[in-house]
Write a protein that holds these residues in place. Structure first.
Motif, short mmCIF file in Angstrom:
data_model
loop_
_atom_site.label_atom_id
_atom_site.label_comp_id
_atom_site.label_asym_id
_atom_site.label_seq_id
_atom_site.Cartn_x
_atom_site.Cartn_y
_atom_site.Cartn_z
N VAL A 75 45.90 65.26 -93.47
CA VAL A 75 44.81 64.00 -92.70
C VAL A 75 44.61 64.59 -91.42
N PHE A 76 46.35 64.66 -90.73
CA PHE A 76 45.67 64.84 -89.07
C PHE A 76 44.21 66.10 -89.39
N LEU A 77 43.65 66.97 -89.41
CA LEU A 77 42.98 67.35 -89.46
C LEU A 77 41.61 66.92 -90.29
N ARG A 78 41.66 66.32 -90.75
CA ARG A 78 40.47 65.40 -90.92
C ARG A 78 39.38 64.35 -89.95
N PRO A 79 38.03 64.14 -89.97
CA PRO A 79 38.24 63.73 -89.13
C PRO A 79 38.14 62.27 -89.33
N PRO A 80 38.25 61.99 -88.31
CA PRO A 80 38.01 59.91 -88.20
C PRO A 80 36.85 59.46 -88.98
N GLU A 87 39.34 56.26 -97.47
CA GLU A 87 40.03 57.36 -98.05
C GLU A 87 39.08 57.72 -99.40
N GLU A 88 39.34 56.42 -99.92
CA GLU A 88 38.84 57.18 -101.21
C GLU A 88 36.71 57.17 -100.99
N THR A 89 36.11 56.82 -100.43
CA THR A 89 34.61 57.00 -99.98
C THR A 89 34.34 57.73 -99.28
N ARG A 90 35.29 58.57 -98.29
CA ARG A 90 35.40 59.53 -97.42
C ARG A 90 34.17 60.54 -97.79
N LYS A 91 33.56 61.06 -97.31
CA LYS A 91 32.25 62.39 -97.59
C LYS A 91 32.89 63.17 -96.95
N ASN A 92 32.77 64.22 -98.40
CA ASN A 92 33.05 65.69 -98.41
C ASN A 92 32.72 66.57 -97.32
N LEU A 93 30.94 65.81 -96.93
CA LEU A 93 29.65 66.09 -95.75
C LEU A 93 29.87 65.22 -94.82
N ARG A 94 29.38 65.84 -93.49
CA ARG A 94 28.59 64.88 -92.43
C ARG A 94 28.02 65.01 -91.31
N LEU A 95 26.33 65.31 -91.26
CA LEU A 95 26.29 66.01 -90.06
C LEU A 95 25.47 65.51 -89.35
N GLU A 96 25.04 65.11 -88.28
CA GLU A 96 24.41 64.17 -87.96
C GLU A 96 24.07 65.25 -86.51
#
Length: 259
Positions: A75-80, A87-96
């Protein structure tokens, strides 16, 4: 004019011969091919990841990744979490990218490649979001026939979107565009069913629509949502021949009046 005595001439000659011998013993310079294959090459190397989020303001985003939704990330390494995300809808990949392009080459892991995880985790749909405000998006999505299904939302405000998706893609395809054209490769167009276009939004299904199912929590297969405000959209299969032609899907008025 400077006159050299015999000893100085001999010293200079000996030095010249030594330099020539040293050059002859040196290895030839490396070829271009050897530089390309060198471990120190700056070429990008694909890495197996999960829950990756990269946001840049004044530079482009360029990534080659292997996505595996079963990879555990503390959890502490996951992006905000983004606004409205859980957490259920967290994106596996986000590029902006704000002032830049998004270039992505993504390989989706096969369900049989994660033997150490439960079936539920292996079959989890991969969620991806790509956005460029002043630039464009070029993304190639690959995967074996047993790959995880995915949902990709690609959005560009001022720029084109060009997507290469797996030939095994099976699911809804929704394209919203304001100023620009939408084109599909001939292979994609053959497998595409368009159900309508309202308020500049096309709602289509790519693949065999008879396999649609809304059971359970709704559609859990592939899904592609594209939103472009000022730009063009081109969608190909990832194995389409380089330079393959694309065509615009005609609207009802096109068919009636031959526009």
């Amino acid at each position: 004019m400077i006159l050299l005595d015999d000893k100085q001439v001999e010293a200079l000659e000996a030095r010249r011969l030594a330099e020539e011998q040293e050059q002859a013993n040196q290895e030839p310079p490396p070829t271009y091919a050897s530089l390309q294959s060198s471990p120190s090459s700056s070429a990008l190397v694909a890495k197996t990841v999960n829950y990756v989020s990269i946001t840049r303001t004044h530079t482009s985003v360029k990534e080659i990744l292997i996505l595996d939704p079963s990879v555990f990330v503390p959890v502490f390494l996951r992006p905000p979490l983004a606004s409205g995300e859980t957490e259920e809808t967290r994106k596996n990949l986000r590029l902006e990218a704000t002032h830049g392009h998004v270039h992505a080459d993504i390989t989706l892991i096969g369900n049989g490649d994660s033997a150490n995880e439960s079936s539920a985790k292996r079959n989890k749909r991969i969620l991806m979001n790509m956005k460029s405000t002043h630039g464009g998006i070029t993304a190639k999505i690959h995967g074996a026939p047993d790959r995880s299904s995915f949902c990709l939302h690609a959005q560009a405000v001022n720029g084109d979107i060009r997507l290469h998706i797996p030939r095994t893609f099976h699911g809804p395809l929704i394209v919203s565009h304001r100023h620009g054209f939408v084109r599909f490769s001939e292979a994609v167009d053959r497998n595409l069913t368009t159900f309508g276009e309202v308020d500049s939004t096309r709602r289509c299904f790519l693949g065999d629509f008879s396999r649609w199912t809304d059971a359970g929590n709704g559609w859990s297969g592939d899904e592609l949502v594209v939103d472009v405000r000022h730009g063009n959209v081109k969608i190909h299969y990832d194995d389409d021949a380089v330079g393959s032609s694309v065509k615009s899907r005609p609207t009802l008025l096109n068919r009636i009046f031959g526009f």
